[in-house]
Design a protein around this motif. Sequence first.
Motif, mmCIF file in Angstrom:
data_model
loop_
_atom_site.group_PDB
_atom_site.id
_atom_site.type_symbol
_atom_site.label_atom_id
_atom_site.label_comp_id
_atom_site.label_asym_id
_atom_site.label_seq_id
_atom_site.Cartn_x
_atom_site.Cartn_y
_atom_site.Cartn_z
ATOM 1 N N ARG A 7 0.860 -1.181 0.000
ATOM 2 C CA ARG A 7 0.000 0.000 0.000
ATOM 3 C C ARG A 7 0.895 1.229 0.000
ATOM 4 O O ARG A 7 2.060 1.167 0.408
ATOM 5 N N ARG A 9 1.322 5.131 1.362
ATOM 6 C CA ARG A 9 0.862 6.019 2.429
ATOM 7 C C ARG A 9 1.687 7.290 2.419
ATOM 8 O O ARG A 9 2.803 7.327 1.885
ATOM 9 N N ASP A 10 1.122 8.328 3.010
ATOM 10 C CA ASP A 10 1.839 9.594 3.095
ATOM 11 C C ASP A 10 3.118 9.449 3.906
ATOM 12 O O ASP A 10 3.188 8.666 4.860
ATOM 13 N N ASP A 12 5.465 10.930 6.658
ATOM 14 C CA ASP A 12 5.292 11.849 7.780
ATOM 15 C C ASP A 12 6.615 12.045 8.509
ATOM 16 O O ASP A 12 7.619 11.420 8.159
ATOM 17 N N PRO A 50 1.615 16.183 4.473
ATOM 18 C CA PRO A 50 2.129 15.249 3.474
ATOM 19 C C PRO A 50 3.117 15.903 2.505
ATOM 20 O O PRO A 50 3.038 17.100 2.250
ATOM 21 N N LEU A 59 5.376 9.246 -1.664
ATOM 22 C CA LEU A 59 4.660 8.360 -0.759
ATOM 23 C C LEU A 59 5.569 7.207 -0.363
ATOM 24 O O LEU A 59 6.474 6.832 -1.114
ATOM 25 N N GLU A 62 4.694 0.427 1.561
ATOM 26 C CA GLU A 62 4.850 -0.477 2.696
ATOM 27 C C GLU A 62 4.095 -1.779 2.452
ATOM 28 O O GLU A 62 3.130 -1.814 1.681
ATOM 29 N N GLY A 67 3.177 -3.827 7.635
ATOM 30 C CA GLY A 67 3.372 -2.376 7.667
ATOM 31 C C GLY A 67 4.808 -1.938 7.485
ATOM 32 O O GLY A 67 5.127 -0.756 7.651
ATOM 33 N N TYR A 115 -3.953 6.295 -8.323
ATOM 34 C CA TYR A 115 -4.118 7.414 -7.394
ATOM 35 C C TYR A 115 -4.050 8.752 -8.135
ATOM 36 O O TYR A 115 -4.878 9.643 -7.916
#
Length: 175
Positions: A7, A9-10, A12, A50, A59, A62, A67, A115
């Motif tokens: 996946r 993800r942003d 951070d 982000p 991005l 992961e 995760g 996306y």
Amino acid sequence: MSAPRVRLRDVDLADADLLEAWDTPAIHGEFNTFGMPRRPAPREEMAKGPLRNELNGQLIVELVDDGRPIGTVSWHQVRNGPNPESSAWNIGISLVPEARGQGYGTEAQRQLAAYLFETTEVNRVEASTDVENLAEQRSLEKAGFRREGIQRGAQYRAGAYHDLIVYSRLRDDPA
């Protein structure tokens, strides 16, 4: 289609040390090492939110199961004409060595293209890779990108100019 194994993800602020640890030739690999000095993670930007805006983004890739971060995908705007409709996204990927060759890059690039089509108005998402990077060529093709042609001498790396192969997906291409 099987369940996704990765996946996006942003990025951070908690990822800052990881991004800095990944900023090495051993992680970048031969096709993503440009002899540039190491750069610190943009912690101030990361603290604000982000790492994505109307011109570019990044991005974390992961694994769904645990995760564990295994790399990054990024994009930046390119213009093929002066009007906004001529904008496209150029994407890139970098995976840690132990995550390569397992299909994760294909999944991540497919997800990134989806996306970008879902969240922006562009008609085109493109990527380029070295003519000798057969693994990335296969990955892009499996992710639904079409080979378009060769950009001769387009990238300077390791003391020489290298040819790149250009790939693209259009908004109305089959997923």
